[in-house]
Design a protein around this motif. Sequence first.
Motif, PDB file in Angstrom:
ATOM      1  N   GLY A   6      -8.404   3.425  -9.940  1.00 44.80           N
ATOM      2  CA  GLY A   6      -7.037   3.387  -9.067  1.00 44.80           C
ATOM      3  C   GLY A   6      -7.048   2.333  -8.182  1.00 44.80           C
ATOM      4  N   LYS A   7      -5.682   2.038  -7.858  1.00 41.76           N
ATOM      5  CA  LYS A   7      -5.390   1.253  -6.739  1.00 41.76           C
ATOM      6  C   LYS A   7      -4.181   1.684  -6.305  1.00 41.76           C
ATOM      7  N   THR A   8      -3.898   2.117  -4.980  1.00 40.26           N
ATOM      8  CA  THR A   8      -2.837   2.840  -4.541  1.00 40.26           C
ATOM      9  C   THR A   8      -1.773   2.092  -4.200  1.00 40.26           C
ATOM     10  N   VAL A   9      -0.949   1.392  -5.167  1.00 41.07           N
ATOM     11  CA  VAL A   9      -0.034   0.267  -4.731  1.00 41.07           C
ATOM     12  C   VAL A   9       1.463   0.827  -4.860  1.00 41.07           C
ATOM     13  N   THR A  10       2.383   0.610  -4.113  1.00 41.76           N
ATOM     14  CA  THR A  10       3.728   0.892  -4.681  1.00 41.76           C
ATOM     15  C   THR A  10       4.326  -0.630  -5.236  1.00 41.76           C
ATOM     16  N   PRO A  11       4.499  -0.612  -6.486  1.00 42.00           N
ATOM     17  CA  PRO A  11       4.953  -1.909  -7.184  1.00 42.00           C
ATOM     18  C   PRO A  11       5.991  -2.657  -6.814  1.00 42.00           C
ATOM     19  N   ALA A  12       6.014  -3.749  -6.738  1.00 44.54           N
ATOM     20  CA  ALA A  12       7.402  -4.433  -6.302  1.00 44.54           C
ATOM     21  C   ALA A  12       8.260  -5.146  -7.572  1.00 44.54           C
ATOM     22  N   GLU A  13       7.569  -5.130  -8.674  1.00 47.05           N
ATOM     23  CA  GLU A  13       8.032  -5.786  -9.772  1.00 47.05           C
ATOM     24  C   GLU A  13       7.655  -4.791 -11.114  1.00 47.05           C
ATOM     25  N   HIS A  72       0.902  -1.305  -0.113  1.00 44.71           N
ATOM     26  CA  HIS A  72      -0.012   0.005   0.061  1.00 44.71           C
ATOM     27  C   HIS A  72       1.108   1.098  -0.107  1.00 44.71           C
ATOM     28  N   SER A  73       0.822   2.214  -1.111  1.00 45.54           N
ATOM     29  CA  SER A  73       1.655   3.335  -1.067  1.00 45.54           C
ATOM     30  C   SER A  73       1.542   4.200   0.229  1.00 45.54           C
ATOM     31  N   GLY A  74       0.186   4.130   0.695  1.00 48.11           N
ATOM     32  CA  GLY A  74      -0.110   4.877   1.874  1.00 48.11           C
ATOM     33  C   GLY A  74       0.812   4.408   3.131  1.00 48.11           C
ATOM     34  N   LYS A  75       1.270   3.288   3.106  1.00 46.56           N
ATOM     35  CA  LYS A  75       1.951   2.530   4.071  1.00 46.56           C
ATOM     36  C   LYS A  75       3.446   2.782   3.898  1.00 46.56           C
ATOM     37  N   VAL A  76       3.855   2.369   2.801  1.00 45.09           N
ATOM     38  CA  VAL A  76       5.361   2.245   2.471  1.00 45.09           C
ATOM     39  C   VAL A  76       5.809   3.391   1.548  1.00 45.09           C
ATOM     40  N   GLY A  77       4.995   4.294   1.066  1.00 48.07           N
ATOM     41  CA  GLY A  77       5.468   5.220  -0.080  1.00 48.07           C
ATOM     42  C   GLY A  77       6.378   6.159   0.783  1.00 48.07           C
ATOM     43  N   GLY A  78       7.421   6.444  -0.013  1.00 47.81           N
ATOM     44  CA  GLY A  78       8.546   7.501   0.478  1.00 47.81           C
ATOM     45  C   GLY A  78       9.622   6.616   1.465  1.00 47.81           C
ATOM     46  N   ALA A  79       9.305   5.372   1.646  1.00 46.67           N
ATOM     47  CA  ALA A  79      10.345   4.592   2.472  1.00 46.67           C
ATOM     48  C   ALA A  79      10.929   3.183   1.605  1.00 46.67           C
ATOM     49  N   GLY A 135       8.141  -1.634 -24.729  1.00 45.16           N
ATOM     50  CA  GLY A 135       6.778  -1.658 -23.640  1.00 45.16           C
ATOM     51  C   GLY A 135       7.330  -1.659 -22.347  1.00 45.16           C
ATOM     52  N   MET A 136       6.630  -1.361 -21.212  1.00 47.79           N
ATOM     53  CA  MET A 136       7.075  -1.163 -19.872  1.00 47.79           C
ATOM     54  C   MET A 136       5.776  -1.265 -19.178  1.00 47.79           C
ATOM     55  N   TRP A 137       5.905  -2.074 -18.179  1.00 43.52           N
ATOM     56  CA  TRP A 137       4.748  -2.248 -17.260  1.00 43.52           C
ATOM     57  C   TRP A 137       4.906  -2.954 -15.907  1.00 43.52           C
ATOM     58  N   GLY A 138       3.966  -2.784 -15.139  1.00 44.60           N
ATOM     59  CA  GLY A 138       4.086  -3.407 -13.803  1.00 44.60           C
ATOM     60  C   GLY A 138       2.871  -2.605 -12.847  1.00 44.60           C
ATOM     61  N   GLY A 139       2.583  -2.978 -11.740  1.00 49.75           N
ATOM     62  CA  GLY A 139       2.120  -2.320 -10.763  1.00 49.75           C
ATOM     63  C   GLY A 139       0.436  -2.562 -11.254  1.00 49.75           C
ATOM     64  N   TYR A 140      -0.409  -1.611 -11.085  1.00 48.96           N
ATOM     65  CA  TYR A 140      -2.036  -1.728 -11.259  1.00 48.96           C
ATOM     66  C   TYR A 140      -2.028  -0.878 -12.516  1.00 48.96           C
ATOM     67  N   THR A 141      -2.702  -1.526 -13.627  1.00 52.22           N
ATOM     68  CA  THR A 141      -3.067  -0.899 -14.678  1.00 52.22           C
ATOM     69  C   THR A 141      -4.485  -1.197 -15.298  1.00 52.22           C
ATOM     70  N   GLY A 142      -5.554  -1.385 -14.531  1.00 53.26           N
ATOM     71  CA  GLY A 142      -6.635  -1.608 -14.730  1.00 53.26           C
ATOM     72  C   GLY A 142      -7.515  -0.278 -14.590  1.00 53.26           C
ATOM     73  N   ASP A 143      -8.903  -0.501 -14.652  1.00 52.99           N
ATOM     74  CA  ASP A 143      -9.844   0.547 -14.605  1.00 52.99           C
ATOM     75  C   ASP A 143      -9.739   1.152 -13.181  1.00 52.99           C
TER      76      ASP A 143
END
Length: 358
Positions: A206-213, A107-114, A196-204
């Motif tokens: 929003g989903k506030t993730v910090t992608p790991a891959e 969750h980007s609200g939990k780990v974003g910035g760290a 091409g470049m992809w990762g994280g959430y790309t669906g319709d």
Amino acid sequence: MRDGRLYARGASDVKGSTTVAIEAVAGFLAVEGGCPLNVKLFLEGEEEVGSPSLPALIEAHRDLLAADAMLSADGGGAAGPQPALNIGCRGICALQSSLRTAAKDAHSGKVGGAMRNALHEMARLVASLHDEQGRVTVEGFHDGIPPLSNALRMEAASLPFDEAAWYAEFGATPFGDPAYSVRERTTMRPTVEVNGMWGGYTGDGGKTVTPAEAHAKLTMRLVPGQEPAAAQAAVRAHLERHAPAGVALDFHYRPGGTRAFTLAADHPLRAAAAAVLVREKRGRPAVTRLGGTVPITTLFQERLGIDSLMFGLASPDEDAHAPNEFFRLSSLEEGLRLWPMILSELGTMRAADFRRRG
């Protein structure tokens, strides 16, 4: 079909030119009872994916494929108002990279910035492949490439080309190494492109993730002097050197690739095509090269000792591989004149003229 254009999904130039080539042979058989030379037809449909089945086919059917030379329906340039003789194409190799910064998305609200964001790190990595003007900065990537000679630069300039109109066609702005013209950059210089470049959430939504891959697909267009395996290795080593600590990289790719192809200046295929275009167009053809890749030209040259002339009929403005790709009906009509002419011209030459020289 509309406005004198044939619209088709796929490589319409190859479809149109192949149809013309077959009709030319059929016409000779119907009218003359035979062709001016022996002809074998080889239809190959994997060009867009690198012709992966072709090496095995060549090894399994070397005797059946034996020939003095090959005329390819791909490449374009023969038809249209400006005579052009296509004598080469760039090679290609590919590389896919995967990057991991953590065991799972968070969750980007939990780990974003760290915590490292995998997409941020991949963006930094692929950006490091070029400088701000588009020059490839990969160490060792240009090894083996001879300097661009004055003769080659004159060759690139021999075909009229409006750079401003070219950029306007794409709705783009000028970019690239200022030491080279647009035609030189797109046909005679090597490239590294992120496809091409992809990762994280790309669906319709929003989903506030910090992608790991994160993942990226790259291709490299190669020029004479470059080895596909060496180019792959150079790009891989660059990405590994520039990846920060704590980031794991993984690579997925088919080894090898296709070297660039060039038809020698003194080859009889060039002489035959030039003679035909001079007669048909009333002027000497400009010499040009493809920026793309036609793997069969290199594979036949390296594995069978057969050189190729790309004698396609497409024009540069026909949006090859775009959703609205088209092929002018007038090119079919012109091709039905050009292909019998070049078959007849080649029929006047000796088989010994086509043997490997040097």
